[in-house]
Enzyme design. Structure first.
Site, PDB file in Angstrom:
ATOM      1  N   SER A 190       0.792  -1.224   0.000  1.00  0.00           N
ATOM      2  CA  SER A 190       0.000   0.000   0.000  1.00  0.00           C
ATOM      3  C   SER A 190       0.829   1.281   0.000  1.00  0.00           C
ATOM      4  O   SER A 190       0.361   2.304  -0.475  1.00  0.00           O
ATOM      5  CB  SER A 190      -0.965  -0.001   1.180  1.00  0.00           C
ATOM      6  OG  SER A 190      -0.283  -0.249   2.384  1.00  0.00           O
ATOM      7  N   LYS A 194     -11.794   1.004  -1.557  1.00  0.00           N
ATOM      8  CA  LYS A 194     -10.781   1.661  -2.395  1.00  0.00           C
ATOM      9  C   LYS A 194     -11.328   1.824  -3.807  1.00  0.00           C
ATOM     10  O   LYS A 194     -12.176   2.678  -4.018  1.00  0.00           O
ATOM     11  CB  LYS A 194      -9.473   0.895  -2.274  1.00  0.00           C
ATOM     12  CG  LYS A 194      -8.927   1.167  -0.870  1.00  0.00           C
ATOM     13  CD  LYS A 194      -7.667   0.498  -0.488  1.00  0.00           C
ATOM     14  CE  LYS A 194      -7.270   1.048   0.878  1.00  0.00           C
ATOM     15  NZ  LYS A 194      -6.538   0.108   1.699  1.00  0.00           N
ATOM     16  N   HIS A 199      -5.621  -3.024  -2.725  1.00  0.00           N
ATOM     17  CA  HIS A 199      -5.343  -1.989  -3.726  1.00  0.00           C
ATOM     18  C   HIS A 199      -5.475  -2.484  -5.157  1.00  0.00           C
ATOM     19  O   HIS A 199      -5.275  -1.724  -6.091  1.00  0.00           O
ATOM     20  CB  HIS A 199      -3.942  -1.407  -3.513  1.00  0.00           C
ATOM     21  CG  HIS A 199      -3.873  -0.536  -2.302  1.00  0.00           C
ATOM     22  ND1 HIS A 199      -4.328   0.771  -2.300  1.00  0.00           N
ATOM     23  CD2 HIS A 199      -3.454  -0.801  -1.051  1.00  0.00           C
ATOM     24  CE1 HIS A 199      -4.163   1.271  -1.089  1.00  0.00           C
ATOM     25  NE2 HIS A 199      -3.639   0.345  -0.308  1.00  0.00           N
TER      26      HIS A 199
HETATM   27  C1  LIG Z   1      -6.604  -0.059   3.140  1.00  0.00           C
HETATM   28  C2  LIG Z   1      -6.120  -1.412   3.346  1.00  0.00           C
HETATM   29  C3  LIG Z   1      -6.806  -2.286   4.185  1.00  0.00           C
HETATM   30  C4  LIG Z   1      -7.978  -1.855   5.015  1.00  0.00           C
HETATM   31  O1  LIG Z   1      -9.099  -1.628   4.251  1.00  0.00           O
HETATM   32  P1  LIG Z   1     -10.268  -0.693   4.830  1.00  0.00           P
HETATM   33  O2  LIG Z   1     -11.449  -1.111   4.047  1.00  0.00           O
HETATM   34  O3  LIG Z   1      -9.836   0.701   4.556  1.00  0.00           O
HETATM   35  O4  LIG Z   1     -10.383  -0.980   6.285  1.00  0.00           O
HETATM   36  C5  LIG Z   1      -6.348  -3.578   4.282  1.00  0.00           C
HETATM   37  N1  LIG Z   1      -5.252  -3.983   3.606  1.00  0.00           N
HETATM   38  C6  LIG Z   1      -4.548  -3.161   2.816  1.00  0.00           C
HETATM   39  C7  LIG Z   1      -3.349  -3.676   2.087  1.00  0.00           C
HETATM   40  C8  LIG Z   1      -4.958  -1.844   2.669  1.00  0.00           C
HETATM   41  O5  LIG Z   1      -4.253  -1.013   1.909  1.00  0.00           O
END
Ligand SMILES: *Cc1c(COP(=O)(O)O)cnc(C)c1O
Length: 399
Positions: free
Chosen positions: A190, A249, A218
């Site tokens: 990320s 996302k 992502h």
């Molecule tokens: C953003 C993210 C999460 C968490 O997701 P949310 O829906 O924002 O809680 C989990 N794993 C990764 C790799 C992320 O980038």
């Protein structure tokens, strides 16, 4: 009794927190909230100014897309706002079931299970897969939710250096006593945007009879011909045991999910704290995610457009010959600055030019690796990107 007395009873300890905050500020590590006064999109309003937003995970522009908004509005009319209880009590509603079957079909997995956030989905997945007598092997740069999940699972946690699969193999080699071995990794990392070598991980998991759990947060909606993620792109989907994804996302809303076998999902329904002890996602959020999945399917041009913008930016950065741009083809583009204060200074300089790119600092990234993390949105137009490129040329150390 004076009912107007402030509830803050911790006032006598105030100095402790403010000293700690001062210390953070001196290190350039103080975080403060910036209020956005518009819907999410390629442009947002901050402090009364329109800024081009180059930091959101709203990669496909679905956070404010009319098809998604309509679905949410209609669902609010039909199902109301809250789910009222956890899924196992009375909170399991039509839209939850519909979304889960859509996600299972999308992922080509037997089942999917939806959570209020991706964070909770990771907690549930890893704590569900391992416990005492097991071992969980995680990449040093995995998302905090994977690290938190592993650390609280009761299993032995082994951390291998970022993408160092030779080290992972040595750890697996020495894991003979464990009842179960689980390898958990981000697919797209990320903060660096680089990719796990999934075919190599598949080899290792097969060789050591391990379970492979990948977090496509992502990549869902973005990578692969159908937007299923990095495993689709790398052609190894049939070997992945558990996929974690998020609806927050590229899908533009809120929520997370796990896609796995019938048996694993049934196990999680029966045991996973982040599923059992929390209220179900609002039904309208499920409806929004279903509509977003429609667009992922029907409009591949969104991810193609995103990737063509990404290509242009990589080419421009390559021309700036900045050795601090890791060779990434990814839609997450880190510009490693190093020093936190310098990263903040650069971010402010870009903001003065109308570009919103907050500095990412420790502990989100390792010490000495503060950065600007650029992400693009399919709805950015060519001249938006030109503005970013010009500003990076002017303000970057790589000018
Ligand atoms: C953003 C993210 C999460 C968490 O997701 P949310 O829906 O924002 O809680 C989990 N794993 C990764 C790799 C992320 O980038």
């Amino acid at each position: 009794m004076n009912t107007n007395r402030p509830r803050n009873t911790c006032d006598n300890h105030k100095a402790v927190w403010s000293d700690q905050l001062t210390e953070l500020a001196e290190l350039g590590l103080l975080r403060t909230l910036r209020r956005v006064d518009s819907a999410q999109g390629p442009t947002i309003t901050v402090a009364g100014r329109q800024l081009l937003c180059f930091c959101s995970n709203n990669y496909l522009g679905l956070a404010n897309h009319p098809h998604v908004l309509n679905a949410v509005k209609n669902a609010v009319d039909e199902w109301g706002w809250g789910a009222g209880a956890s899924r196992l009590v009375s909170g399991h509603m039509g839209p939850h079931e519909q979304l889960e079957s859509r996600l299972a079909a999308f992922e080509h997995m037997q089942r999917a299970l939806v959570f209020a956030t991706g964070y909770q989905a990771n907690l549930a997945a890893i704590r569900g897969l391992v416990g005492k007598n097991d071992i969980v092997l995680i990449d040093k740069l995995n998302h905090a939710s994977i690290v938190d999940a592993a650390r609280s699972s009761g299993a032995t946690v082994r951390v291998f250096p970022h993408l160092d699969y030779a080290k992972l193999e040595r750890l697996l080699d020495r894991s003979g006593d464990a009842r179960r071995r689980v390898i958990a990794t981000d697919s797209v990392f990320s903060m660096d945007g680089d990719w796990a070598d999934l075919p190599r991980l598949v080899e290792l998991k097969e060789c050591y009879d391990a379970i492979l759990c990948i977090d496509e947060a992502h990549a869902t909606g973005v990578l692969g011909a159908h937007g299923r993620g990095l495993a689709e792109m790398m052609g190894v989907e049939q070997h992945i045991d558990v996929v974690v994804g998020t609806l927050s996302k590229a899908l533009g809303g809120i929520g997370g999910f796990i896609a796995a076998s019938d048996a694993i999902v049934d196990w999680l329904v029966n045991t996973a704290g982040p599923f059992i002890y929390t209220t179900a996602l609002p039904p309208a959020a499920c409806a929004g995610a279903i509509a977003a999945l429609d667009l992922v399917k029907q409009e591949p041009q969104r991810r193609q457009r995103l990737m063509s913008l990404v290509q242009r930016l990589h080419t421009a950065l390559g021309d700036m010959r900045n050795e601090n741009v890791p060779c990434s083809r990814s839609h997450i583009i880190p510009l490693i600055v190093g020093d936190s204060k310098e990263a903040v200074r650069l971010s402010k300089a870009l903001e003065a030019e109308g570009l919103f790119v907050p500095a990412i600092r420790p502990p989100t990234v390792p010490n000495g690796k503060a950065r600007l993390r650029i992400s693009l949105c399919a709805d950015h137009n060519d001249s938006d990107l030109d503005r970013l490129i010009v500003a990076l040329r002017v303000h970057g150390r790589w000018a």
